[in-house]
Design a protein around this motif. Structure first.
Motif, PDB file in Angstrom:
ATOM      1  N   ASN A 111     -39.225  22.758  66.508  1.00  0.00           N
ATOM      2  CA  ASN A 111     -38.793  21.465  65.985  1.00  0.00           C
ATOM      3  C   ASN A 111     -37.726  21.748  64.931  1.00  0.00           C
ATOM      4  N   MET A 112     -36.457  21.720  65.354  1.00  0.00           N
ATOM      5  CA  MET A 112     -35.355  22.092  64.474  1.00  0.00           C
ATOM      6  C   MET A 112     -35.211  21.136  63.294  1.00  0.00           C
ATOM      7  N   GLU A 113     -35.546  19.862  63.485  1.00  0.00           N
ATOM      8  CA  GLU A 113     -35.481  18.917  62.362  1.00  0.00           C
ATOM      9  C   GLU A 113     -36.460  19.331  61.269  1.00  0.00           C
ATOM     10  N   ARG A 114     -37.655  19.714  61.662  1.00  0.00           N
ATOM     11  CA  ARG A 114     -38.672  20.143  60.698  1.00  0.00           C
ATOM     12  C   ARG A 114     -38.240  21.434  60.009  1.00  0.00           C
ATOM     13  N   VAL A 115     -37.646  22.345  60.761  1.00  0.00           N
ATOM     14  CA  VAL A 115     -37.169  23.610  60.195  1.00  0.00           C
ATOM     15  C   VAL A 115     -36.111  23.337  59.133  1.00  0.00           C
ATOM     16  N   GLU A 116     -35.163  22.463  59.450  1.00  0.00           N
ATOM     17  CA  GLU A 116     -34.100  22.142  58.487  1.00  0.00           C
ATOM     18  C   GLU A 116     -34.665  21.454  57.256  1.00  0.00           C
ATOM     19  N   ALA A 117     -35.654  20.561  57.448  1.00  0.00           N
ATOM     20  CA  ALA A 117     -36.277  19.884  56.311  1.00  0.00           C
ATOM     21  C   ALA A 117     -36.981  20.893  55.406  1.00  0.00           C
ATOM     22  N   LEU A 118     -37.656  21.871  55.996  1.00  0.00           N
ATOM     23  CA  LEU A 118     -38.330  22.907  55.206  1.00  0.00           C
ATOM     24  C   LEU A 118     -37.319  23.788  54.469  1.00  0.00           C
ATOM     25  N   LYS A 119     -36.227  24.138  55.135  1.00  0.00           N
ATOM     26  CA  LYS A 119     -35.184  24.941  54.485  1.00  0.00           C
ATOM     27  C   LYS A 119     -34.617  24.218  53.273  1.00  0.00           C
ATOM     28  N   THR A 120     -34.341  22.936  53.453  1.00  0.00           N
ATOM     29  CA  THR A 120     -33.791  22.133  52.356  1.00  0.00           C
ATOM     30  C   THR A 120     -34.784  22.037  51.206  1.00  0.00           C
ATOM     31  N   ALA A 121     -36.057  21.819  51.519  1.00  0.00           N
ATOM     32  CA  ALA A 121     -37.084  21.735  50.484  1.00  0.00           C
ATOM     33  C   ALA A 121     -37.212  23.053  49.726  1.00  0.00           C
ATOM     34  N   ILE A 122     -37.125  24.161  50.426  1.00  0.00           N
ATOM     35  CA  ILE A 122     -37.202  25.477  49.776  1.00  0.00           C
ATOM     36  C   ILE A 122     -35.996  25.673  48.862  1.00  0.00           C
ATOM     37  N   ARG A 123     -34.791  25.382  49.393  1.00  0.00           N
ATOM     38  CA  ARG A 123     -33.566  25.524  48.598  1.00  0.00           C
ATOM     39  C   ARG A 123     -33.616  24.691  47.322  1.00  0.00           C
ATOM     40  N   ASN A 124     -34.151  23.478  47.416  1.00  0.00           N
ATOM     41  CA  ASN A 124     -34.182  22.561  46.278  1.00  0.00           C
ATOM     42  C   ASN A 124     -35.412  22.743  45.397  1.00  0.00           C
ATOM     43  N   GLY A 125     -36.294  23.670  45.752  1.00  0.00           N
ATOM     44  CA  GLY A 125     -37.500  23.905  44.977  1.00  0.00           C
ATOM     45  C   GLY A 125     -38.508  22.772  45.090  1.00  0.00           C
ATOM     46  N   GLU A 126     -38.462  22.034  46.182  1.00  0.00           N
ATOM     47  CA  GLU A 126     -39.317  20.862  46.361  1.00  0.00           C
ATOM     48  C   GLU A 126     -40.492  21.107  47.300  1.00  0.00           C
ATOM     49  N   LEU A 127     -40.595  22.291  47.858  1.00  0.00           N
ATOM     50  CA  LEU A 127     -41.658  22.571  48.823  1.00  0.00           C
ATOM     51  C   LEU A 127     -42.991  22.701  48.090  1.00  0.00           C
ATOM     52  N   LYS A 128     -43.930  21.878  48.447  1.00  0.00           N
ATOM     53  CA  LYS A 128     -45.268  21.899  47.841  1.00  0.00           C
ATOM     54  C   LYS A 128     -46.209  22.644  48.783  1.00  0.00           C
ATOM     55  N   ILE A 129     -46.871  23.659  48.261  1.00  0.00           N
ATOM     56  CA  ILE A 129     -47.801  24.450  49.055  1.00  0.00           C
ATOM     57  C   ILE A 129     -49.202  24.206  48.516  1.00  0.00           C
ATOM     58  N   ASP A 130     -50.110  23.796  49.386  1.00  0.00           N
ATOM     59  CA  ASP A 130     -51.503  23.545  49.006  1.00  0.00           C
ATOM     60  C   ASP A 130     -52.279  24.859  49.155  1.00  0.00           C
ATOM     61  N   THR A 131     -52.349  25.613  48.063  1.00  0.00           N
ATOM     62  CA  THR A 131     -53.016  26.922  48.109  1.00  0.00           C
ATOM     63  C   THR A 131     -54.507  26.797  48.384  1.00  0.00           C
ATOM     64  N   GLY A 132     -55.108  25.692  47.950  1.00  0.00           N
ATOM     65  CA  GLY A 132     -56.528  25.467  48.230  1.00  0.00           C
ATOM     66  C   GLY A 132     -56.787  25.323  49.715  1.00  0.00           C
ATOM     67  N   LYS A 133     -55.901  24.610  50.394  1.00  0.00           N
ATOM     68  CA  LYS A 133     -56.038  24.424  51.840  1.00  0.00           C
ATOM     69  C   LYS A 133     -55.878  25.765  52.574  1.00  0.00           C
ATOM     70  N   ILE A 134     -54.934  26.568  52.115  1.00  0.00           N
ATOM     71  CA  ILE A 134     -54.723  27.888  52.718  1.00  0.00           C
ATOM     72  C   ILE A 134     -55.952  28.762  52.491  1.00  0.00           C
ATOM     73  N   ALA A 135     -56.483  28.758  51.275  1.00  0.00           N
ATOM     74  CA  ALA A 135     -57.671  29.569  50.965  1.00  0.00           C
ATOM     75  C   ALA A 135     -58.866  29.122  51.796  1.00  0.00           C
ATOM     76  N   ASP A 136     -59.062  27.801  51.923  1.00  0.00           N
ATOM     77  CA  ASP A 136     -60.176  27.291  52.727  1.00  0.00           C
ATOM     78  C   ASP A 136     -60.059  27.744  54.179  1.00  0.00           C
ATOM     79  N   ALA A 137     -58.848  27.691  54.720  1.00  0.00           N
ATOM     80  CA  ALA A 137     -58.634  28.119  56.111  1.00  0.00           C
ATOM     81  C   ALA A 137     -58.909  29.609  56.275  1.00  0.00           C
ATOM     82  N   LEU A 138     -58.486  30.419  55.304  1.00  0.00           N
ATOM     83  CA  LEU A 138     -58.751  31.862  55.372  1.00  0.00           C
ATOM     84  C   LEU A 138     -60.241  32.159  55.308  1.00  0.00           C
TER      85      LEU A 138
END
Length: 98
Positions: A60-87
């Motif tokens: 999904n190239m639109e999603r990829v570009e949205a993630l790239k833009t969010a990373i560049r702008n420092g706007e990407l929110k990562i839910d570390t609790g969700k990642i830990a729960d999944a692990l």
């Protein structure tokens, strides 16, 4: 006096003697025969071959570009609790299957 000071020095190891060359040749021929006997041919189905081909529907190239833009702008929110729960859940599933 520490325990390291009470240890005795190690003794040198005797040199390893080289193998005789007449032993190496039969081993090589046995390995070559085993390799030839273990070779196999694989044929992919049309469906599998289609899955192996890259296509526009794979990413999904639109999603990829949205993630790239969010990373560049420092706007990407990562839910570390969700990642830990999944692990943790993955680890529990793995341990229960053993």
């Amino acid at each position: 006096m520490s325990s390291i000071e009470r240890t005795s020095p190690s003794k040198p190891i005797n040199a390893v003697q080289p193998r005789e060359t007449n032993e190496a040749a039969p081993q090589k021929s046995r390995t070559e025969k085993a390799t030839a006997a273990n070779s196999a041919s694989v044929t992919l189905s049309d469906a599998q071959a289609a899955l192996m081909q890259p296509g526009a529907s794979d990413i999904n190239m639109e999603r990829v570009e949205a993630l790239k833009t969010a990373i560049r702008n420092g706007e990407l929110k990562i839910d570390t609790g969700k990642i830990a729960d999944a692990l943790i859940q993955e680890a529990r599933s793995y341990m229960q299957s053993k």
